[in-house]
Design a protein around this motif. Structure first.
Motif, PDB file in Angstrom:
ATOM      1  N   PHE A 109       0.833  -1.204   0.000  1.00  0.00           N
ATOM      2  CA  PHE A 109       0.000   0.000   0.000  1.00  0.00           C
ATOM      3  C   PHE A 109       0.869   1.257   0.000  1.00  0.00           C
ATOM      4  CE2 PHE A 109      -1.513   3.224   3.109  1.00  0.00           C
ATOM      5  CZ  PHE A 109      -2.459   3.850   2.309  1.00  0.00           C
ATOM      6  N   MET A 110       1.880   1.299   0.865  1.00  0.00           N
ATOM      7  CA  MET A 110       2.761   2.455   0.919  1.00  0.00           C
ATOM      8  C   MET A 110       3.532   2.620  -0.388  1.00  0.00           C
ATOM      9  SD  MET A 110       2.417   4.251   3.613  1.00  0.00           S
ATOM     10  CE  MET A 110       3.852   5.279   3.267  1.00  0.00           C
ATOM     11  N   ALA A 111       3.984   1.507  -0.961  1.00  0.00           N
ATOM     12  CA  ALA A 111       4.727   1.582  -2.225  1.00  0.00           C
ATOM     13  C   ALA A 111       3.859   2.188  -3.328  1.00  0.00           C
ATOM     14  CB  ALA A 111       5.213   0.189  -2.628  1.00  0.00           C
ATOM     15  N   LEU A 112       2.611   1.728  -3.424  1.00  0.00           N
ATOM     16  CA  LEU A 112       1.717   2.243  -4.461  1.00  0.00           C
ATOM     17  C   LEU A 112       1.396   3.717  -4.237  1.00  0.00           C
ATOM     18  CD1 LEU A 112      -0.726  -0.786  -4.836  1.00  0.00           C
ATOM     19  CD2 LEU A 112       1.111  -0.094  -6.385  1.00  0.00           C
ATOM     20  N   TRP A 113       1.167   4.117  -2.991  1.00  0.00           N
ATOM     21  CA  TRP A 113       0.858   5.510  -2.688  1.00  0.00           C
ATOM     22  C   TRP A 113       2.043   6.418  -3.052  1.00  0.00           C
ATOM     23  CZ3 TRP A 113      -0.833   7.591   2.811  1.00  0.00           C
ATOM     24  CH2 TRP A 113      -1.300   8.907   2.665  1.00  0.00           C
ATOM     25  N   LEU A 114       3.248   6.002  -2.658  1.00  0.00           N
ATOM     26  CA  LEU A 114       4.421   6.818  -2.944  1.00  0.00           C
ATOM     27  C   LEU A 114       4.695   6.904  -4.444  1.00  0.00           C
ATOM     28  CD1 LEU A 114       6.655   5.486  -0.048  1.00  0.00           C
ATOM     29  CD2 LEU A 114       5.925   7.856  -0.312  1.00  0.00           C
ATOM     30  N   LEU A 115       4.576   5.794  -5.154  1.00  0.00           N
ATOM     31  CA  LEU A 115       4.824   5.811  -6.591  1.00  0.00           C
ATOM     32  C   LEU A 115       3.718   6.541  -7.351  1.00  0.00           C
ATOM     33  CD1 LEU A 115       6.133   2.149  -7.041  1.00  0.00           C
ATOM     34  CD2 LEU A 115       7.485   4.251  -6.990  1.00  0.00           C
ATOM     35  N   TRP A 116       2.498   6.541  -6.829  1.00  0.00           N
ATOM     36  CA  TRP A 116       1.372   7.244  -7.447  1.00  0.00           C
ATOM     37  C   TRP A 116       1.604   8.750  -7.401  1.00  0.00           C
ATOM     38  CZ3 TRP A 116      -4.109   7.830  -5.041  1.00  0.00           C
ATOM     39  CH2 TRP A 116      -4.995   8.334  -6.003  1.00  0.00           C
ATOM     40  N   GLY A 117       2.051   9.251  -6.269  1.00  0.00           N
ATOM     41  CA  GLY A 117       2.396  10.657  -6.164  1.00  0.00           C
ATOM     42  C   GLY A 117       1.286  11.573  -5.729  1.00  0.00           C
ATOM     43  N   LYS A 118       0.072  11.072  -5.507  1.00  0.00           N
ATOM     44  CA  LYS A 118      -1.035  11.914  -5.071  1.00  0.00           C
ATOM     45  C   LYS A 118      -0.920  12.222  -3.575  1.00  0.00           C
ATOM     46  CE  LYS A 118      -3.186  12.202  -9.019  1.00  0.00           C
ATOM     47  NZ  LYS A 118      -3.353  13.506  -9.709  1.00  0.00           N
ATOM     48  N   TRP A 119      -1.358  13.435  -3.196  1.00  0.00           N
ATOM     49  CA  TRP A 119      -1.306  13.905  -1.814  1.00  0.00           C
ATOM     50  C   TRP A 119       0.087  13.660  -1.212  1.00  0.00           C
ATOM     51  CZ3 TRP A 119      -5.495  10.516  -3.082  1.00  0.00           C
ATOM     52  CH2 TRP A 119      -6.669  11.186  -3.416  1.00  0.00           C
ATOM     53  N   PRO A 120       1.115  14.316  -1.763  1.00  0.00           N
ATOM     54  CA  PRO A 120       2.489  14.047  -1.325  1.00  0.00           C
ATOM     55  C   PRO A 120       2.739  14.351   0.145  1.00  0.00           C
ATOM     56  CG  PRO A 120       2.399  16.005  -2.717  1.00  0.00           C
ATOM     57  CD  PRO A 120       1.060  15.341  -2.823  1.00  0.00           C
ATOM     58  N   LEU A 121       2.098  15.408   0.670  1.00  0.00           N
ATOM     59  CA  LEU A 121       2.328  15.725   2.074  1.00  0.00           C
ATOM     60  C   LEU A 121       1.780  14.628   2.979  1.00  0.00           C
ATOM     61  CD1 LEU A 121       3.487  17.708   4.067  1.00  0.00           C
ATOM     62  CD2 LEU A 121       1.321  18.975   4.025  1.00  0.00           C
ATOM     63  N   GLY A 122       0.640  14.054   2.594  1.00  0.00           N
ATOM     64  CA  GLY A 122       0.078  12.957   3.374  1.00  0.00           C
ATOM     65  C   GLY A 122       0.956  11.725   3.343  1.00  0.00           C
ATOM     66  N   SER A 123       1.452  11.356   2.151  1.00  0.00           N
ATOM     67  CA  SER A 123       2.328  10.178   2.067  1.00  0.00           C
ATOM     68  C   SER A 123       3.628  10.425   2.826  1.00  0.00           C
ATOM     69  CB  SER A 123       2.610   9.836   0.601  1.00  0.00           C
ATOM     70  OG  SER A 123       3.321  10.884  -0.038  1.00  0.00           O
ATOM     71  N   TRP A 124       4.103  11.674   2.807  1.00  0.00           N
ATOM     72  CA  TRP A 124       5.332  12.013   3.536  1.00  0.00           C
ATOM     73  C   TRP A 124       5.133  11.845   5.042  1.00  0.00           C
ATOM     74  CZ3 TRP A 124       6.602  16.148   6.909  1.00  0.00           C
ATOM     75  CH2 TRP A 124       7.969  16.288   7.184  1.00  0.00           C
ATOM     76  N   LEU A 125       4.023  12.355   5.573  1.00  0.00           N
ATOM     77  CA  LEU A 125       3.760  12.244   7.012  1.00  0.00           C
ATOM     78  C   LEU A 125       3.633  10.781   7.435  1.00  0.00           C
ATOM     79  CD1 LEU A 125       1.203  15.154   7.519  1.00  0.00           C
ATOM     80  CD2 LEU A 125       3.539  15.042   8.412  1.00  0.00           C
ATOM     81  N   VAL A 126       2.915   9.987   6.641  1.00  0.00           N
ATOM     82  CA  VAL A 126       2.739   8.572   6.982  1.00  0.00           C
ATOM     83  C   VAL A 126       4.074   7.834   6.872  1.00  0.00           C
ATOM     84  CG1 VAL A 126       1.569   6.428   6.356  1.00  0.00           C
ATOM     85  CG2 VAL A 126       0.320   8.583   6.302  1.00  0.00           C
ATOM     86  N   ALA A 127       4.888   8.180   5.873  1.00  0.00           N
ATOM     87  CA  ALA A 127       6.200   7.544   5.725  1.00  0.00           C
ATOM     88  C   ALA A 127       7.100   7.875   6.908  1.00  0.00           C
ATOM     89  CB  ALA A 127       6.855   7.979   4.420  1.00  0.00           C
ATOM     90  N   VAL A 128       7.067   9.138   7.360  1.00  0.00           N
ATOM     91  CA  VAL A 128       7.867   9.524   8.529  1.00  0.00           C
ATOM     92  C   VAL A 128       7.421   8.735   9.755  1.00  0.00           C
ATOM     93  CG1 VAL A 128       8.340  11.397  10.144  1.00  0.00           C
ATOM     94  CG2 VAL A 128       8.478  11.820   7.692  1.00  0.00           C
ATOM     95  N   ALA A 129       6.094   8.666   9.990  1.00  0.00           N
ATOM     96  CA  ALA A 129       5.590   7.915  11.146  1.00  0.00           C
ATOM     97  C   ALA A 129       5.958   6.438  11.050  1.00  0.00           C
ATOM     98  CB  ALA A 129       4.070   8.086  11.248  1.00  0.00           C
TER      99      ALA A 129
END
Length: 308
Positions: A70-90
Motif C-alpha cells: 500500500f505504501m509503495a503504491l501511494w508513494l509511486l502514485w504521487g497523489k497527496w504528497p504531504l500525506g504520504s510524507w507524514l505517513v512515511a515519517v511515522a
C-alpha cells in the motif's frame, strides 16, 4: 507628484529542492517498500529469525506485506504528497524504534527482509538514513505550518482508509485460505510448493542459566497425499531432535515433536539452526530455528522478583 515604484507580487512556490527532491525520495522509498515486500513474500514463514510472538504468525506477516505494498503504491502514485510524507515519517519512526529495541536486546536479525538476514543495528541505521532523507527531500510543508490540524487529519484519514483496505483484503485472503486449504499455513505451503513444513519456524526456548536444559515442541505438517517419515535430524551438544524419532506422519496431518536444547554459550540472545531429516520420495532436510536467552543468575533472580 510622488512616484513610488511598487514591485510586482511575488508568487510563492516551493523551492526547486522541495519540488524535485521529494519526487526522487518517494520513488526510492516506493521501490524500497516493494523490495521489502518481495523478500517477505519469498521468505514468509521459511526463516523468520527475530520475529517474536504475534509478529511470527503468517497472518501478521501477511498484513505487514500488504501495508508495505500500500505504501509503495501511494508513494509511486504521487497523489497527496504531504500525506504520504507524514505517513512515511511515522512508519520509519516506528521501524527505527523496533530495530533499536531488537539490537538493544541482542536479536541476531531484524526479519525486515524475510529470508535475508539483516543485523538490527544495520536496519536501525537504514531507518535513520531514510528519516534523514525524508527531512532533506521533503515536499512543501507550508500547508502543515499554516493549518497543522487539518493537514494531519487529512493524512490520518488517507492512512486509515489504506489500513482499512489492508484489513479487509487480509480478512478475505485469510478466509479463502481457511476455506480452500484448511489454514493459512496450508495455503502458504501450497503456493510455496512445500511438501513438509515445521510450525513455528522460530521456536521460543525461553530464558535460563548457562548449562540448563530446555524442551520445546514444534509441529511438523505433512501436506502430501501419502505418509512420510521423520528419520533423523540435528543432534549435537546444544540441540537434539532425536527423542521422538523415527516418527511417521500420515497424509495431511500434523504431529508434535519434542526438541531438547542445552543453553550453552555466552549470556545473551541466541538463534540456532536445526533440521529434520525427512523420508519423502528421497531424503531431504527441513530446517527451522530456535531462539532464547542465556542470563546470569542475578538477572534471572531480578526478573523473578519483579513478577507478581
Amino acid at each position: 507628484m510622488d512616484c513610488t515604484i511598487v514591485p510586482p507580487p511575488v508568487t510563492c512556490q516551493p523551492p526547486f529542492r522541495l519540488r524535485v527532491g521529494y519526487r526522487i525520495v518517494r520513488y526510492l522509498l516506493g521501490l524500497l517498500f516493494l523490495l521489502a515486500a518481495f523478500f517477505k513474500l519469498k521468505g514468509l514463514g521459511l526463516d523468520p529469525v527475530a520475529r517474536m510472538g504475534i509478529f511470527s504468525t503468517p497472518e501478521f506477516q501477511g498484513a505487514v506485506v500488504e501495508f508495505e505494498l500500500f505504501m509503495a503504491l501511494w508513494l509511486l502514485w504521487g497523489k497527496w504528497p504531504l500525506g504520504s510524507w507524514l505517513v512515511a515519517v511515522a512508519t520509519f519512526v516506528g521501524f527505527a524504534a523496533f530495530s533499536f529495541y531488537q539490537g538493544w536486546v541482542g536479536q541476531s536479525s531484524c526479519g525486515c527482509f524475510g529470508r535475508l538476514s539483516v543485523n538490527p543495528w544495520y536496519a536501525f541505521g537504514l531507518d535513520v538514513l531514510v528519516l534523514a532523507t525524508l527531512v532533506i527531500g521533503r515536499p512543501d510543508i507550508k500547508p502543515l505550518r499554516e493549518n497543522p490540524r487539518r493537514t494531519i487529519t487529512a493524512a490520518a484519514f488517507l492512512a486509515a482508509c489504506g489500513l482499512a483496505g489492508v484489513l479487509v483484503t487480509s480478512g478475505l485472503l485469510f478466509a479463502m485460505a481457511h476455506v480452500c486449504f484448511g489454514s493459512v499455513p496450508g495455503a502458504l505451503a501450497y503456493f510455496r510448493g512445500e511438501r513438509v513444513s515445521v510450525q513455528p519456524r522460530l521456536a521460543e526456548v525461553g530464558e535460563g542459566l548457562p548449562g540448563e536444559q530446555r524442551r520445546v515442541t514444534v509441529e511438523v505438517a505433512n501436506w502430501t497425499d501419502k505418509s512420510i517419515q521423520l528419520v533423523g535430524g540435528t543432534a549435537d551438544c546444544s540441540c537434539t531432535v532425536l527423542g521422538d524419532l523415527p516418527l511417521t506422519i500420515p497424509s495431511r496431518e500434523v504431529r508434535a515433536v519434542s526438541i531438547d536444547v542445552s543453553l550453552s554459550g555466552r549470556p545473551g540472545i541466541f538463534t540456532r539452526k536445526a533440521a529434520f531429516l525427512v523420508d519423502d520420495e528421497g531424503f531431504r532436510q527441513v530446517g527451522f530455528s530456535l531462539t532464547g536467552r542465556i542470563v546470569q543468575p542475578k538477572e534471572l533472580a531480578g526478573s523473578s522478583s519483579g513478577r507478581p
